[in-house]
Scaffold this motif. Structure first.
Motif, PDB file in Angstrom:
ATOM      1  N   GLU A  91      32.780  31.774 100.145  1.00  0.00           N
ATOM      2  CA  GLU A  91      31.855  31.617  99.022  1.00  0.00           C
ATOM      3  C   GLU A  91      31.803  30.164  98.570  1.00  0.00           C
ATOM      4  O   GLU A  91      32.828  29.494  98.466  1.00  0.00           O
TER       5      GLU A  91
ATOM      6  N   PHE B  31      27.320  29.137  94.162  1.00  0.00           N
ATOM      7  CA  PHE B  31      26.360  30.204  94.432  1.00  0.00           C
ATOM      8  C   PHE B  31      26.398  31.320  93.391  1.00  0.00           C
ATOM      9  O   PHE B  31      25.357  31.878  93.047  1.00  0.00           O
ATOM     10  N   LYS B  32      27.575  31.639  92.867  1.00  0.00           N
ATOM     11  CA  LYS B  32      27.638  32.659  91.814  1.00  0.00           C
ATOM     12  C   LYS B  32      26.856  32.241  90.576  1.00  0.00           C
ATOM     13  O   LYS B  32      26.115  33.047  90.007  1.00  0.00           O
ATOM     14  N   PRO B  33      26.994  30.981  90.122  1.00  0.00           N
ATOM     15  CA  PRO B  33      26.149  30.545  89.002  1.00  0.00           C
ATOM     16  C   PRO B  33      24.656  30.621  89.324  1.00  0.00           C
ATOM     17  O   PRO B  33      23.844  30.932  88.440  1.00  0.00           O
TER      18      PRO B  33
ATOM     19  N   ILE C  58      23.263  32.856  91.213  1.00  0.00           N
ATOM     20  CA  ILE C  58      22.918  34.275  91.051  1.00  0.00           C
ATOM     21  C   ILE C  58      22.722  34.608  89.576  1.00  0.00           C
ATOM     22  O   ILE C  58      21.800  35.338  89.199  1.00  0.00           O
ATOM     23  N   CYS C  59      23.573  34.052  88.719  1.00  0.00           N
ATOM     24  CA  CYS C  59      23.443  34.279  87.260  1.00  0.00           C
ATOM     25  C   CYS C  59      22.112  33.747  86.744  1.00  0.00           C
ATOM     26  O   CYS C  59      21.442  34.394  85.934  1.00  0.00           O
TER      27      CYS C  59
ATOM     28  N   LEU D   6      25.994  43.477  92.009  1.00  0.00           N
ATOM     29  CA  LEU D   6      25.894  42.012  91.982  1.00  0.00           C
ATOM     30  C   LEU D   6      24.676  41.559  91.171  1.00  0.00           C
ATOM     31  O   LEU D   6      24.762  40.606  90.383  1.00  0.00           O
TER      32      LEU D   6
ATOM     33  N   ARG E  46      27.178  47.619  96.278  1.00  0.00           N
ATOM     34  CA  ARG E  46      27.558  46.210  96.106  1.00  0.00           C
ATOM     35  C   ARG E  46      26.376  45.352  95.638  1.00  0.00           C
ATOM     36  O   ARG E  46      26.526  44.495  94.764  1.00  0.00           O
ATOM     37  N   SER E  47      25.199  45.582  96.211  1.00  0.00           N
ATOM     38  CA  SER E  47      24.029  44.763  95.862  1.00  0.00           C
ATOM     39  C   SER E  47      23.571  45.031  94.437  1.00  0.00           C
ATOM     40  O   SER E  47      23.247  44.097  93.690  1.00  0.00           O
TER      41      SER E  47
ATOM     42  N   LEU F 275      29.293  36.882  99.335  1.00  0.00           N
ATOM     43  CA  LEU F 275      29.445  37.555  98.044  1.00  0.00           C
ATOM     44  C   LEU F 275      29.562  39.073  98.183  1.00  0.00           C
ATOM     45  O   LEU F 275      30.254  39.721  97.408  1.00  0.00           O
TER      46      LEU F 275
ATOM     47  N   GLN G 272      25.669  32.853 102.273  1.00  0.00           N
ATOM     48  CA  GLN G 272      26.271  32.917 100.946  1.00  0.00           C
ATOM     49  C   GLN G 272      26.161  34.315 100.335  1.00  0.00           C
ATOM     50  O   GLN G 272      27.089  34.794  99.689  1.00  0.00           O
TER      51      GLN G 272
ATOM     52  N   LYS H  75      19.341  36.067  87.892  1.00  0.00           N
ATOM     53  CA  LYS H  75      19.291  37.288  87.087  1.00  0.00           C
ATOM     54  C   LYS H  75      18.583  37.040  85.755  1.00  0.00           C
ATOM     55  O   LYS H  75      17.833  37.889  85.257  1.00  0.00           O
TER      56      LYS H  75
END
Length: 257
Positions: free
Chosen positions: A213, A217-219, A221-222, A120, A116-117, A199, A195, A225
């Motif tokens: 979630e 938070f997803k943005p 992470i983007c 992600l 999973r990590s 995820l 958070q 990255k």
């Protein structure tokens, strides 16, 4: 050059996953949610080490795991034997045995959260890579003489789902452990932990802990990255990591993988 002297092949995806600090931290951030829910979490409370110092316990576990992943066969087997001896010592002090399913649960978590990590933070894994992750940690389980291990990745996936449904409960230990997470991390890092858990966690864990979630938070992470690709992730790590553990966390990055 032959790789047969190493416990984990030098070209294994497991080395790539466990050779980056942020991926390793995400593995344990995700696992820390499930640890808190496990019906055998009282065993971790028996010694008092986990609630007293959850971060110290994390790095102790990480060091053993990485010693196994990156060492030659003999050194890795010694580490596995040492882990087994530590658990046996706790069992003798308590006068009881840790359930076999609890050992399997921990092993299953390492497999699941490694997958999973990485997915992600990096990219989707192939079926062959997932099977390789299973094989490596299954070999650890065999070294610890854990009974009832699955034969292959497909069988593991079925057992994993069964374990999630049967072996998790929100208890007083769960509540207390989250209080300790917050105390030792501070509010800001605790929010990040929650958070990351939201995820990474399976649906059963999210439901029991009411993990939700955040839309932003997803943005984040983007963006992170992207920062990794241009080598700016170090600045972000400096800002959010606990000061007392920055040296240990930096040491988790292995160059050239």
């Amino acid at each position: 050059m032959s790789n047969t002297g190493y416990f984990v092949d030098k070209h294994s995806i497991v080395r790539k996953i466990w050779g980056r600090a942020d991926t390793v931290l995400f593995i344990f951030a995700g696992a820390s949610a499930e640890f808190a829910l496990n019906k055998a979490v009282d065993w971790l409370y028996f010694t008092g080490k986990l609630p007293a110092d959850p971060l110290g316990r994390l790095f102790s576990t990480v060091n053993y795991a990485r010693m196994i992943v990156f060492s030659e066969q003999e050194t890795a087997m010694k580490a596995i034997s040492q882990i087994t001896a530590i658990h046996k010592g706790v069992e003798e002090k308590r006068g009881d045995s840790i359930p076999a399913w609890a050992y399997r649960d921990v092993l299953f978590m390492l497999i699941d959260y490694s997958i999973r990590s990485y997915e992600l933070l990096e990219e989707k894994l192939s079926d062959a890579q997932r099977a390789e992750i299973f094989r490596v940690f299954s070999k650890v389980g065999e070294g610890m003489n854990i009974p009832g291990l699955p034969e292959n990745y497909s069988e593991w996936a079925v057992m994993r789902e069964s374990h999630l449904n049967d072996n998790l409960i929100k208890s007083d230990c769960t509540v207390d452990l989250y209080k300790q997470y917050k105390k030792h991390l501070g509010f800001f890092r605790y929010v990040i932990l929650m958070q990351v858990q939201a995820l990474l966690s399976p649906a059963r864990v999210k439901k029991l802990l009411d993990l939700k979630e955040s839309g932003i938070f997803k943005p984040i992470i983007c963006v992170y990255k992207l920062c990794r690709k241009i080598n700016l992730d170090g600045l972000l790590k400096e800002a959010i990591l606990p000061a007392n553990y920055k040296v240990q966390i930096k040491a988790l990055d292995i160059k050239g993988l």
